[in-house]
Motif scaffolding. Structure first.
Motif, PDB file in Angstrom:
ATOM      1  N   GLN A 138     -28.960  76.838  13.975  1.00 32.16           N
ATOM      2  CA  GLN A 138     -27.621  77.320  13.246  1.00 32.16           C
ATOM      3  C   GLN A 138     -26.666  76.924  14.341  1.00 32.16           C
ATOM      4  OE1 GLN A 138     -28.379  81.268  12.062  1.00 32.16           O
ATOM      5  NE2 GLN A 138     -27.657  82.130  14.028  1.00 32.16           N
ATOM      6  N   GLU A 139     -25.337  77.379  14.007  1.00 29.78           N
ATOM      7  CA  GLU A 139     -24.320  77.120  14.860  1.00 29.78           C
ATOM      8  C   GLU A 139     -24.323  78.255  16.055  1.00 29.78           C
ATOM      9  OE1 GLU A 139     -19.453  77.113  15.198  1.00 29.78           O
ATOM     10  OE2 GLU A 139     -20.432  77.113  13.089  1.00 29.78           O
ATOM     11  N   PHE A 140     -24.039  77.731  17.272  1.00 29.83           N
ATOM     12  CA  PHE A 140     -24.265  78.762  18.477  1.00 29.83           C
ATOM     13  C   PHE A 140     -23.036  79.464  18.313  1.00 29.83           C
ATOM     14  CE2 PHE A 140     -24.073  79.498  23.322  1.00 29.83           C
ATOM     15  CZ  PHE A 140     -25.263  80.708  22.961  1.00 29.83           C
ATOM     16  N   GLN A 141     -23.018  80.805  18.214  1.00 26.95           N
ATOM     17  CA  GLN A 141     -21.917  81.659  18.188  1.00 26.95           C
ATOM     18  C   GLN A 141     -21.154  82.076  19.302  1.00 26.95           C
ATOM     19  OE1 GLN A 141     -20.637  82.343  15.149  1.00 26.95           O
ATOM     20  NE2 GLN A 141     -22.159  80.992  14.370  1.00 26.95           N
ATOM     21  N   HIS A 142     -21.924  81.946  20.664  1.00 25.42           N
ATOM     22  CA  HIS A 142     -21.371  82.321  21.778  1.00 25.42           C
ATOM     23  C   HIS A 142     -20.727  81.359  22.535  1.00 25.42           C
ATOM     24  CE1 HIS A 142     -23.144  86.389  21.062  1.00 25.42           C
ATOM     25  NE2 HIS A 142     -24.249  85.644  20.745  1.00 25.42           N
ATOM     26  N   GLN A 143     -20.545  80.012  22.044  1.00 27.11           N
ATOM     27  CA  GLN A 143     -19.902  78.864  22.872  1.00 27.11           C
ATOM     28  C   GLN A 143     -18.504  79.261  23.162  1.00 27.11           C
ATOM     29  OE1 GLN A 143     -20.344  74.972  21.186  1.00 27.11           O
ATOM     30  NE2 GLN A 143     -19.293  73.986  22.801  1.00 27.11           N
ATOM     31  N   VAL A 144     -17.952  79.263  24.315  1.00 28.13           N
ATOM     32  CA  VAL A 144     -16.481  79.587  24.590  1.00 28.13           C
ATOM     33  C   VAL A 144     -15.647  78.376  25.142  1.00 28.13           C
ATOM     34  CG1 VAL A 144     -16.985  82.043  24.917  1.00 28.13           C
ATOM     35  CG2 VAL A 144     -17.171  80.275  26.942  1.00 28.13           C
ATOM     36  N   LYS A 176     -25.018  93.223  23.661  1.00 30.22           N
ATOM     37  CA  LYS A 176     -23.622  93.080  23.691  1.00 30.22           C
ATOM     38  C   LYS A 176     -23.166  91.913  24.571  1.00 30.22           C
ATOM     39  CE  LYS A 176     -22.959  97.595  21.699  1.00 30.22           C
ATOM     40  NZ  LYS A 176     -22.234  98.903  21.835  1.00 30.22           N
ATOM     41  N   PRO A 177     -23.194  90.616  24.498  1.00 26.77           N
ATOM     42  CA  PRO A 177     -23.051  89.822  25.340  1.00 26.77           C
ATOM     43  C   PRO A 177     -21.466  89.382  25.433  1.00 26.77           C
ATOM     44  CG  PRO A 177     -23.941  88.476  23.416  1.00 26.77           C
ATOM     45  CD  PRO A 177     -24.285  90.017  23.379  1.00 26.77           C
ATOM     46  N   CYS A 178     -21.029  89.559  26.827  1.00 25.28           N
ATOM     47  CA  CYS A 178     -19.706  89.160  26.990  1.00 25.28           C
ATOM     48  C   CYS A 178     -19.600  87.904  27.986  1.00 25.28           C
ATOM     49  CB  CYS A 178     -18.973  90.229  27.824  1.00 25.28           C
ATOM     50  SG  CYS A 178     -18.814  91.806  26.967  1.00 25.28           S
ATOM     51  N   VAL A 179     -19.138  86.782  27.624  1.00 27.36           N
ATOM     52  CA  VAL A 179     -19.286  85.528  28.188  1.00 27.36           C
ATOM     53  C   VAL A 179     -17.824  85.032  28.848  1.00 27.36           C
ATOM     54  CG1 VAL A 179     -19.968  83.185  27.870  1.00 27.36           C
ATOM     55  CG2 VAL A 179     -21.067  85.059  26.511  1.00 27.36           C
ATOM     56  N   ILE A 180     -17.849  84.240  29.898  1.00 28.09           N
ATOM     57  CA  ILE A 180     -16.736  83.675  30.564  1.00 28.09           C
ATOM     58  C   ILE A 180     -16.853  82.212  30.965  1.00 28.09           C
ATOM     59  CG2 ILE A 180     -16.477  84.689  32.998  1.00 28.09           C
ATOM     60  CD1 ILE A 180     -13.499  84.665  32.402  1.00 28.09           C
ATOM     61  N   ASP A 181     -16.324  81.335  30.829  1.00 23.98           N
ATOM     62  CA  ASP A 181     -16.577  79.953  31.296  1.00 23.98           C
ATOM     63  C   ASP A 181     -15.373  79.597  32.341  1.00 23.98           C
ATOM     64  OD1 ASP A 181     -16.264  77.002  31.461  1.00 23.98           O
ATOM     65  OD2 ASP A 181     -17.633  76.880  30.034  1.00 23.98           O
ATOM     66  N   ILE A 182     -15.800  79.231  33.762  1.00 22.38           N
ATOM     67  CA  ILE A 182     -14.779  79.114  34.789  1.00 22.38           C
ATOM     68  C   ILE A 182     -15.012  77.773  35.301  1.00 22.38           C
ATOM     69  CG2 ILE A 182     -13.758  80.017  36.789  1.00 22.38           C
ATOM     70  CD1 ILE A 182     -14.539  82.678  36.052  1.00 22.38           C
ATOM     71  N   LYS A 183     -14.209  76.672  34.921  1.00 20.74           N
ATOM     72  CA  LYS A 183     -14.317  75.474  35.810  1.00 20.74           C
ATOM     73  C   LYS A 183     -14.121  75.555  36.904  1.00 20.74           C
ATOM     74  CE  LYS A 183     -13.191  72.463  32.750  1.00 20.74           C
ATOM     75  NZ  LYS A 183     -14.514  71.875  32.083  1.00 20.74           N
ATOM     76  N   ILE A 184     -15.076  74.892  37.920  1.00 18.72           N
ATOM     77  CA  ILE A 184     -14.925  74.994  39.254  1.00 18.72           C
ATOM     78  C   ILE A 184     -14.456  73.476  39.752  1.00 18.72           C
ATOM     79  CG2 ILE A 184     -16.270  75.446  41.356  1.00 18.72           C
ATOM     80  CD1 ILE A 184     -15.855  77.849  39.636  1.00 18.72           C
ATOM     81  N   GLY A 185     -13.558  73.365  40.891  1.00 14.76           N
ATOM     82  CA  GLY A 185     -12.984  72.174  41.337  1.00 14.76           C
ATOM     83  C   GLY A 185     -11.699  71.717  40.869  1.00 14.76           C
ATOM     84  N   ILE A 191      -9.991  79.223  33.994  1.00 14.01           N
ATOM     85  CA  ILE A 191     -10.885  79.973  32.801  1.00 14.01           C
ATOM     86  C   ILE A 191     -10.718  78.653  31.659  1.00 14.01           C
ATOM     87  CG2 ILE A 191     -11.050  81.606  31.303  1.00 14.01           C
ATOM     88  CD1 ILE A 191      -9.710  83.445  33.467  1.00 14.01           C
ATOM     89  N   THR A 192     -11.718  78.438  30.861  1.00 13.37           N
ATOM     90  CA  THR A 192     -11.614  77.520  29.854  1.00 13.37           C
ATOM     91  C   THR A 192     -12.113  78.356  28.644  1.00 13.37           C
ATOM     92  OG1 THR A 192     -13.993  76.451  30.392  1.00 13.37           O
ATOM     93  CG2 THR A 192     -11.784  75.271  31.342  1.00 13.37           C
ATOM     94  N   GLY A 193     -12.674  79.394  28.712  1.00 14.97           N
ATOM     95  CA  GLY A 193     -13.132  80.205  27.475  1.00 14.97           C
ATOM     96  C   GLY A 193     -13.555  81.435  27.790  1.00 14.97           C
ATOM     97  N   MET A 194     -13.320  82.564  27.089  1.00  9.60           N
ATOM     98  CA  MET A 194     -13.951  83.728  27.222  1.00  9.60           C
ATOM     99  C   MET A 194     -14.276  84.411  25.883  1.00  9.60           C
ATOM    100  SD  MET A 194     -12.045  86.693  29.478  1.00  9.60           S
ATOM    101  CE  MET A 194     -10.526  87.149  28.305  1.00  9.60           C
ATOM    102  N   LYS A 195     -15.264  85.037  25.953  1.00 17.28           N
ATOM    103  CA  LYS A 195     -15.430  86.042  24.679  1.00 17.28           C
ATOM    104  C   LYS A 195     -16.230  87.244  24.949  1.00 17.28           C
ATOM    105  CE  LYS A 195     -17.845  85.493  20.224  1.00 17.28           C
ATOM    106  NZ  LYS A 195     -18.263  86.883  20.021  1.00 17.28           N
ATOM    107  N   GLN A 196     -15.600  88.358  24.356  1.00 14.94           N
ATOM    108  CA  GLN A 196     -16.040  89.974  24.597  1.00 14.94           C
ATOM    109  C   GLN A 196     -17.277  89.726  23.176  1.00 14.94           C
ATOM    110  OE1 GLN A 196     -15.651  90.768  27.258  1.00 14.94           O
ATOM    111  NE2 GLN A 196     -13.711  90.900  27.724  1.00 14.94           N
TER     112      GLN A 196
END
Length: 296
Positions: A20-26, A99-108, A140-145
């Motif tokens: 199923q679709e991944f709900q935590h992709q940010v 209760k996952p909290c996720v942040i995507d930080i692009k480096i460089g 920061i390219t995405g964030m989800k509480q």
């Protein structure tokens, strides 16, 4: 659905069930699916990313900062032959989090690949200049509480040198709200420690990673925190709560947080060409920003 897994240079495959679709992709391209059982995700195959994962055995220290790679498979949601597509199979980094909290930080500071055509190179350079990538080496390219939808990507793009620290502080604020201010500080210190360890590893890794990210995940579950630290013992807290890097299953039920380098569609192993200075500079800036959250 039909599926077949590759076996070269992979860890043990957890098995393929319904998806199923991944709900935590940010961030990143759409099309990421989670496999029934929640231990594995599959994403559309990028050959360069596959090659980078399969080449990671030459650098075990850095491999420990990557999601577990299970190989590739063909998958179809329909009955037509044209519905079958190739996917790469990876560890689900939020598996086991309540209760996952996720942040995507692009480096460089460089976003374009070594073989990018002139038009794309110019476009990506403009994109870097319009965000914090060019000046700070991080964006920061995405964030989800856990209880909210992912933030709007335009919100991420609009962050500046002056506001990016506040955005990362916002990411950690849920820990304080759901558990305690002490837990929030504990998380920040743990992520600082992890980024410092990655920085040390990168001093001797010969690769180039463009548009690659660090994914931070933590659990905002107060019940889980209290289960792990029933006595609120400071010494115990220093040694527990982080996914075990040496474990075959990095997401046991006692993990409170994890950090992994992800997204290697524009990454290369470059033996003999030295370390990735742009990636290193981004890590150094990220450590500085995280440190500022403790110094507040």
């Amino acid at each position: 659905m039909s599926s077949s897994s590759a076996t070269n240079d992979t860890d043990a495959h957890p098995g393929m069930g319904k998806t199923q679709e991944f709900q935590h992709q940010v961030a990143g391209h759409p099309g990421v699916l989670v496999v029934e059982g929640n231990e594995m995700i599959i994403k559309p195959l990028n050959t360069r990313e596959q090659q980078f994962y399969e080449g990671a055995n030459q650098c075990i220290d850095f491999k420990s900062f990557m999601p577990v790679y299970y190989g590739t498979l063909q998958h179809s949601a329909g009955d037509e032959p044209t519905d079958v597509k190739d996917f790469i199979c990876l560890e689900n980094l939020v598996h086991g989090f309540e209760k996952p909290c996720v942040i995507d930080i692009k480096i460089g500071s460089r976003l374009h690949d070594i073989d990018a055509p002139a038009e794309k190179r110019e476009r990506m350079e403009k994109k870097a200049q319009s965000t914090t990538s060019a000046k700070l080496g991080i964006v920061i390219t995405g964030m989800k509480q856990f209880d909210q939808p992912a933030v709007d990507r335009n919100w991420c793009r609009d962050l500046t040198e002056d506001t990016i620290a506040g955005a990362i502080a916002q990411f950690f604020s849920t820990a304080a709200e759901q558990v305690s201010a002490e837990y929030r500080d504990y998380l920040v210190w743990q992520f600082i420690t992890e980024v410092v360890e990655l920085l040390d590893v990168m001093q001797h890794v010969e690769c180039r990673m463009y548009s690659s990210s660090l994914l931070f995940v933590y659990d905002a579950s107060k019940t889980k925190y209290e289960r792990l630290f029933p006595s609120d013992d400071a010494n115990n807290r220093k040694t527990r709560g982080f996914a075990d890097r040496d474990s075959d299953n990095e997401h046991e039920d006692d993990s409170l947080l994890d950090m992994k380098a992800i997204d290697f569609a524009h990454s290369h192993w470059v033996p003999g060409q030295g370390r990735d200075e742009l990636y290193i500079a981004g890590l150094q800036k990220l450590i500085e920003v995280l440190q500022s959250l403790i110094d507040e």
